[in-house]
Motif scaffolding. Sequence first.
Motif, short mmCIF file in Angstrom:
data_model
loop_
_atom_site.label_atom_id
_atom_site.label_comp_id
_atom_site.label_asym_id
_atom_site.label_seq_id
_atom_site.Cartn_x
_atom_site.Cartn_y
_atom_site.Cartn_z
N ALA A 1 -9.37 -6.43 -32.83
CA ALA A 1 -9.60 -5.03 -32.96
C ALA A 1 -8.87 -3.88 -32.16
N LYS A 2 -8.58 -4.37 -30.98
CA LYS A 2 -7.85 -3.40 -29.99
C LYS A 2 -6.64 -3.14 -30.47
N ALA A 3 -5.75 -4.31 -31.19
CA ALA A 3 -4.57 -4.01 -31.57
C ALA A 3 -4.18 -3.41 -32.85
N HIS A 4 -5.57 -3.11 -33.52
CA HIS A 4 -5.37 -2.10 -34.66
C HIS A 4 -4.86 -0.66 -34.50
N PRO A 5 -3.82 -0.34 -34.93
CA PRO A 5 -3.40 1.07 -34.71
C PRO A 5 -4.56 2.37 -34.74
N GLY A 6 -4.51 3.13 -33.54
CA GLY A 6 -5.67 4.18 -33.51
C GLY A 6 -6.82 3.72 -32.79
N VAL A 7 -7.22 2.33 -32.61
CA VAL A 7 -8.31 1.92 -31.86
C VAL A 7 -8.06 2.47 -30.42
N LEU A 8 -9.12 3.27 -29.82
CA LEU A 8 -9.10 3.41 -28.47
C LEU A 8 -9.90 2.28 -27.63
N ALA A 9 -10.88 1.99 -28.14
CA ALA A 9 -11.76 1.22 -27.21
C ALA A 9 -12.75 0.47 -28.04
N VAL A 10 -13.01 -0.72 -27.64
CA VAL A 10 -14.32 -1.60 -28.23
C VAL A 10 -15.24 -1.62 -27.10
N MET A 11 -16.63 -0.96 -27.36
CA MET A 11 -17.43 -1.08 -26.41
C MET A 11 -18.50 -2.34 -26.81
#
Lengths: 754, 352
Positions: free
Chosen positions: A71-81
Amino acid sequence: MSPEIRLSTTPAHARHGSSIGQPLTRRDGALKVTGGARYAADNHPEGMVHAVLATSSIARGRVTFLDLDAAKAHPGVLAVMTPANRPPLAEDPDAKLHPFMFRLDLLQNDLVRYAGQPIAVVIAETLEAATEGAALLAPRYETLPARVGLDGDTPFIPAAVGIGNPAEVRIGDVEAGLAGAATRIEAVYETPAQYHNAMEPHAIVAAWDGDALSIDTPSQALAMAQGRIAGLFGIAPDNIHIRSPFLGGGFGSKGFITGPQALGILAARMVGRPVKLVLRREQMYGPVGHRAPTRQRLRLGVGRDGTLTALGHHAKTTSSTYDDFFEPAADVAHTLYASPAIATSHEAVRIDTGTPLFMRAPGEATGSIALESAIDETAWACGMDPLAFRLKNYAEVEPISGKPFSSKALRECYAQGAERFGWSRRPFAPRQMRDEDGLLVGWGMGTATFPALMFQAEARAVLKRDGTGVMESGTHDMGQGAWTAFAQIAADALGLDMARTEFRAGTSDLPDAGIAGGSAHTATAGMAIHHAGAAVIARLADLATGDARSPLFGAGNAGVVARDGRLFRRGDESRSESYGDILARAGLGEIDARGTSAADPDAQASYAMHAHGAVFAEVKVDPDLGQIRATRLVGAFAAGRVINSRLVRSQYYGGMIWGVSFALHEQAVADPRSGRILNANLGEYHIPVNADVPALEALIVEEHDPHVNALGIKGVGEIGVTGTAGAVANAVWHATGRRCRRFPIRLDDLLTGR
Amino acid sequence: MNTFDYVRPASVADAIAAATAPGAAYLAAGTNLLDLMKGDIARPERLVDISRLPGLDRIETLPDGAVRIGALVRNADLAHDALFAKTYPAVAEALLSGASAQLRNAATMGGNLMQRTRCGYFYDVASACNKRAPGSGCDARAGENRLHAVLGWSEACIATHPSDVCVPLAALDAVVEIEGRDGRREMPLEALHRLPGDTPAQDTALAPGDLILAVRLPAEAAGFAANARYLKLRERTSYAFALVSAAAALRLEGGVIAEARLALGGVAAKPWRSRAAEQALAGRRPDDDAFRRAAQAALADARPSGDNGFKIELARRLVARALALAAAGTPERLPALPASPFSSAAGARHVA
């Protein structure tokens, strides 16, 4: 009021005298049809990013793995809570400090307690990136068997149903009443789970500035939302500014801040930027409340003269495993029909579902369809017309309490509705009527009822030297027309024309207008507005009557009437003075005063307070194919004073359409193994379309109630659902001769065994 | 929604070249595909947008009398084409009985043919579904299957095809024109959709890259114009998929059924043409007895795939009714509630 909201101040119709009672069109109507009305999700503050929920696909168990790297590696993703990194809260989301506080799923741990529960939040620069990030989490679970449906676990008797109602109530001896009855009816009815499908899904745009929080989100209870958020985040309520000028429907689902809204605020905290979170349609089927299914057993006994000797109403329902809300379905039997013995009782099972909560007429709607069906069955068994049977058992006092009604024009509702519908031409036996195409035609009726509640509210009134007035109360326009009805009350309270009255609403910095729920908003906030207006007029009158230069000098408060921006001496219209002149002479730019409202405990102790109505329905049924359509509905309702008949009718229409939905269309279908809902979309979760409701009439029956509140207002928001659902079901029986006790009635219910 | 490439080819040849790659999907109006993508049911790597391809949005009458409907013709445009609706009234009625006005304004003929099933387990990515994830199983088989197939299903899949318009098209011998890597070919619409067997993931007989260019109704299909209806049972009066539907078309000569056409919708993974019913009707007088026998014949092989035995009896009754309505004659104007029993005899009236 935020500057972009430009409500119409010009009444659509010429009027004379009072603004109250005028059938004005909605002042926000033009904004809405032109797209000018800004809903929560329309707000895009500078730097805003998007949050998307990842939700559980299991109903019970534990999340064991989330692919955070993907998920974090996906372009544009800033954070996963996730529970591992979610910012701290000042209050446990599972705390329950009072019965009106409901537990939330805010990533407090890895446990899953229903399908569709939020298990992570992905925050990204774009909605698309956040959505894909959530999909890439590909959760793994430790799954336990889901408990699904009314038989999902061992039943128990809840400590309370609804909000604090006793689970069991009885007067007299139902068993003795049944034993001595000439006619006995026992029948079991089932109602399905229904889910909130407001046009506008829950949405939030949240922005932090230090410890100050700015929020756009739809709310039916701004001050309560402010308090809940303050508690969760450990900040002062005054530091939270909520804007909720328009709601795209609430129906109870926006009465409390829900988990997803709080997660949006947490997401903004986490990334330090404004965050928007909007539920997808299918995400509405879990964390924002729903109407629980019921199985209701009705037992009625009737003497030879057609009077009830006993009424037993038992309801089984479901709730979640982690919180307490129990649909008070059987309580509807407390108020409607006179019987020397009444017993209502509830039992429940805890299943792996989101907590059921308030949905338009919670308890009343589910209970009404069963009770009204049972009354219809009993009338038939007694050989009596359903209306005659209801009149025979008309409650002159509230049966369960023995209290007199503060007002009850139900007889007039029956009479006017029956007359308009043509009920007297109804054949007694079922399956007697056909239309010219050979379709079966049936007529049924039901009694509508809803309590007249009052909560607490405040308002602030201002009179200005330029002759205008301002009324402030943080009321909530859910589409019902609050911007308009409250402005009408405000104008009258200030003795001003609507064009000179500015009404401010919809934000949390205004006086607390209470809850837009329980059909009590107009009465509650309306009374606060009424009192605030009276208070500011009293201040103005003091200025005038105490000043020797005023033509009103010496009149005293009681001797002054406010109208059209002037104070008149009572009994001497020639002596008057304008508001502006009074303030100018006093050297004041403006004066203000506050008003509050609350239920009157003395009146409540002395009287039973309810709105009533009678609904008559026609359905047509294809005799071979079973296809059903409600073709005509007439409702007649008495709900005290009507502020705006156009808006009131629209509330009745909406309620009646929901009644049709309840009887014929609406249900959530859950997989019996997984507990996941399989029709969580508007294509297959069927609510009526226009073609399902071809003819609809709502009659407003005059009723004066001196006890409910000084304005004489009862509520109209929910009553239309009650009565209607049963009327439609009874009409299906009358058309076909087949009694369907499982709702919604489906065409195959009318096919089998034929 | 996964990240995908988006290409907008200028020609059919370019489109086919672009769509032949693994993971590619054609995009027309997107009324079904975009929903599938948002729900992660479909995760195409490349969308080939054919919505602007020239020449595919025409309704043409060919020299032999056949009518050719371009793959990009919108539902609403076709249904409201006066000549078309007069010539193929059951097709127009089926089109107008589907979806909502907004969707009909967008949805295309080709897209209608390519609709995926509405099975709730197909849409629920956490469920086992051999159509969505081959080999995963079928959770519908022992689950909520009230709406599922009663004809042509297999243990691997009990889903139905949801299209309305495909039903009268199948009845009327429509032909699908396809262009693929190996050039142009055509097949009967009836052969386009596959029964599930052991490979339910494959909805149609199309190969990768195959592009539907048009649907053709043969000249003979116009011979049923005077006696053709589409009838659809559903759980609300409009904007609902069919529980069961039927297209019935008769060619009457001298008070006798010279030729009959019958197809059912909502009962199988494809529009279900019943030649047995058609044969049972040929040469018979159009009366209730004939219609009942035809209905028996049409459902002779039906069996419940779950809690849906009622659909078999319902389909029988519906077939008999549709035939009776067709025999009574195509209404002068399309009913205001198309395909609904509530406008059966009352013609165009909306409020029966």
